[in-house]
Design a protein around this motif. Structure first.
Motif, short mmCIF file in Angstrom:
data_model
loop_
_atom_site.label_atom_id
_atom_site.label_comp_id
_atom_site.label_asym_id
_atom_site.label_seq_id
_atom_site.Cartn_x
_atom_site.Cartn_y
_atom_site.Cartn_z
N GLY A 140 50.99 -42.72 7.58
CA GLY A 140 50.17 -42.73 6.39
C GLY A 140 51.06 -42.95 4.99
O GLY A 140 51.68 -43.13 5.04
N ASP B 220 51.20 -40.12 2.31
CA ASP B 220 50.71 -38.22 2.13
C ASP B 220 51.11 -37.43 2.92
O ASP B 220 49.41 -37.40 3.27
CB ASP B 220 50.30 -38.20 1.15
CG ASP B 220 50.60 -36.21 0.52
OD1 ASP B 220 51.89 -35.88 0.66
OD2 ASP B 220 49.89 -36.35 -0.69
N GLU C 272 40.52 -42.77 5.20
CA GLU C 272 41.39 -43.00 3.51
C GLU C 272 42.29 -41.72 3.46
O GLU C 272 43.32 -41.12 2.53
CB GLU C 272 40.58 -43.27 2.38
CG GLU C 272 41.20 -42.93 1.20
CD GLU C 272 42.02 -44.10 0.52
OE1 GLU C 272 42.72 -44.26 -0.30
OE2 GLU C 272 41.39 -45.13 1.56
N ALA C 273 41.39 -40.04 3.49
CA ALA C 273 42.03 -39.07 3.28
C ALA C 273 41.38 -37.94 4.56
O ALA C 273 40.08 -38.43 4.76
CB ALA C 273 41.11 -38.46 2.60
N VAL C 274 42.38 -38.00 4.97
CA VAL C 274 42.12 -36.75 6.62
C VAL C 274 42.49 -36.01 6.19
O VAL C 274 43.52 -35.78 6.12
CB VAL C 274 42.26 -37.67 7.13
CG1 VAL C 274 42.68 -37.14 9.50
CG2 VAL C 274 41.68 -39.33 7.72
N THR C 275 41.07 -34.34 6.35
CA THR C 275 41.56 -33.24 6.37
C THR C 275 40.99 -32.77 7.93
O THR C 275 39.56 -32.92 8.00
CB THR C 275 40.77 -33.22 5.28
OG1 THR C 275 41.55 -34.04 3.79
CG2 THR C 275 41.58 -31.21 5.15
N GLY D 32 45.74 -42.55 7.80
CA GLY D 32 45.10 -42.23 6.80
C GLY D 32 45.82 -42.33 5.29
O GLY D 32 47.14 -42.15 5.58
N SER D 33 44.89 -42.77 4.20
CA SER D 33 46.17 -42.44 3.22
C SER D 33 46.94 -40.67 3.26
O SER D 33 48.10 -41.13 2.43
CB SER D 33 45.80 -42.69 1.52
OG SER D 33 45.24 -44.37 1.40
N VAL D 34 45.73 -40.20 3.04
CA VAL D 34 46.39 -38.94 2.85
C VAL D 34 46.12 -37.51 3.85
O VAL D 34 44.86 -38.12 4.19
CB VAL D 34 45.79 -38.31 1.80
CG1 VAL D 34 46.06 -36.32 1.47
CG2 VAL D 34 46.28 -38.88 0.22
N ILE D 35 46.71 -37.12 4.66
CA ILE D 35 46.26 -36.88 5.90
C ILE D 35 46.84 -35.22 5.54
O ILE D 35 48.46 -34.94 5.82
CB ILE D 35 47.26 -37.13 7.24
CG1 ILE D 35 47.54 -38.77 7.39
CG2 ILE D 35 46.87 -36.17 8.59
CD1 ILE D 35 47.87 -39.49 8.53
N THR D 36 46.21 -34.39 5.92
CA THR D 36 46.28 -33.02 5.78
C THR D 36 45.90 -32.31 7.00
O THR D 36 44.50 -31.94 7.51
CB THR D 36 45.78 -32.00 4.61
OG1 THR D 36 46.46 -33.15 3.69
CG2 THR D 36 45.83 -30.73 4.63
N ASN E 26 34.62 -43.17 7.93
CA ASN E 26 36.28 -42.93 8.52
C ASN E 26 35.79 -42.17 10.25
O ASN E 26 35.03 -42.14 10.58
CB ASN E 26 36.08 -41.30 7.80
CG ASN E 26 36.81 -41.01 6.73
OD1 ASN E 26 37.50 -42.60 6.27
ND2 ASN E 26 37.16 -40.28 6.60
#
Length: 395
Positions: free
Chosen positions: A69, A71, A36-39, A52-56, A22
């Motif tokens: 993204g 979600d 792919e998943a950004v937290t 990204g696919s999932v962003i939080t 990432n």
């Protein structure tokens, strides 16, 4: 420039498989995050770009937030504007200025206090956070359950109001059925009802969007302006990749010049797979909402493939004229600019221009496809491949 950077970030998102890990970096006061998943827990003093696919996200950001993204969950206190696009977008924290969000499902919760205007576009639109400015909500179903201090423009097939809904300004309402608006939300005298005609609404939108009077320019100057804007966008995109993924770009660039036939065939396969995504996604029925994302992916990959191949050919010519094998980023950008200009000139040649452009796209997509396959299918004997490389292959 802001909109160019937004598009560039989306391009980074859609080409995420190019990286083995990432991206998380601060540059020029801005924060960049992709994967792919950004937290991310933010403490940003400038703008934030997330893809990204999932962003939080949580924490705080003093500037703007740009998120793209699948979600998206924004729990970051935003100092200025917030821009978000995805299948599902949820905003749960205060925003200092305006909010613009688009997706299949778009929602602001009761804790998302908007100090400026709110603009929501989606199939399912829910507004629960108080808005100090005006709201524009366009969707299949629109639910308002928050106080709005400014005006409201609501267009939807189904419009409902919650117990906390209140509009202090005027309301323009377009819906196919007669929607009952409680007096507690807004008195009837401040409501303007317009017929719900999707075709007419889109026609008016297009006319108003392009109806502003602009100074008339000569045809040649208009064409040059369009070329200049496109060239600047491509140069900014190239600069981002040279900065954050230079090694990967070099590997794909060398593949174009070392193995042109194989790369060309891989480009045909890769582009065919992308175009095939559209009908296959639509045939699953549940995948119909994602068809626009598949089309957008084609546009992004087409652009990136064209840019990569143009740069690869320019580097090959540069080395042939005794150029250095390891140029600086500035030299690389100059080569990209010259390549863009050369290909643009070829476009004025009927048929030949299209063939050259399409061939470049296939070479670039082929190199990207090979890079993607090398991640999914590792080389079983990398030492053998290293032995086969000769010094001339560095060109």
């Amino acid at each position: 420039m802001r909109h160019i950077l937004q598009i560039a970030v989306v391009g980074l998102m859609l080409t995420g498989p190019v990286w083995a890990q990432n991206l998380n970096r601060e540059h020029g006061g801005d924060t960049y995050a992709a994967g792919e998943a950004v937290t991310q827990t933010l403490s940003a003093t400038g703008d934030v770009f997330a893809a990204g696919s999932v962003i939080t996200t949580s924490g705080s950001a003093s500037g703007d937030i740009h998120a793209a993204g699948f979600d998206i969950n924004i729990n970051t206190e935003t100092g200025q504007d917030l821009y978000a696009a995805g299948s599902s977008v949820t905003i749960t924290a205060p925003v200092g200025e305006d909010v613009t969000a688009a997706g299949y499902s778009v929602r602001s919760t009761s804790t998302a206090e908007i100090s400026g205007n709110l603009r929501f576009f989606g199939r399912n639109v829910t507004i629960e956070g108080p808005v100090s400015g005006a709201i524009s909500a366009f969707g299949g179903t629109v639910h308002l359950n928050a106080p709005v201090e400014g005006d409201a423009w609501i267009v939807g097939e189904s419009v409902t109001f919650g117990a906390d809904a209140r509009i202090d300004g005027t309301l323009i309402l377009s819906a196919p059925d007669e929607i009952s608006v409680p007096d507690s939300v807004i008195p009837a005298v401040r409501i303007t009802r317009e017929p719900f005609d999707q075709h007419r609404i889109m026609q008016e939108w297009n006319e108003n969007w392009g109806g502003a009077e602009m100074p008339m320019l000569p045809v040649w100057l208009s064409m040059f302006s369009a070329f200049l804007i496109s060239a600047i966008f491509l140069l900014v995109l190239a600069a981002i990749f040279f900065t954050f993924a230079d090694d990967r770009v070099e590997k794909m660039r060398r593949r174009v010049t070392r193995q042109p036939l194989q790369t060309f065939l891989l480009g045909v396969i890769g582009l065919s797979a992308l175009f095939g995504m559209v009908p296959v996604t639509a045939l699953t029925i549940v995948g119909i909402p994602f068809v626009p994302f598949a089309i957008f992916a084609i546009l992004v990959v087409w652009t990136l493939g064209y840019l990569l191949a143009a740069y690869a050919i320019a580097r090959r010519v540069f080395v042939a004229f005794d150029g250095t094998d390891d140029p600086t980023i500035m030299v690389k950008l100059v080569l990209v600019g010259l390549a863009i200009c050369a290909v643009a000139v070829l476009n004025f040649i009927p048929f030949v221009g299209w063939v050259v452009n399409y061939t470049l796209v296939l070479f670039g997509v082929g190199a990207m496809t090979a890079g993607l396959l090398s991640i999914w299918i590792p080389d079983p004997d990398p030492a053998l491949e290293a032995d086969l490389i000769t010094p001339s292959d560095d060109v």
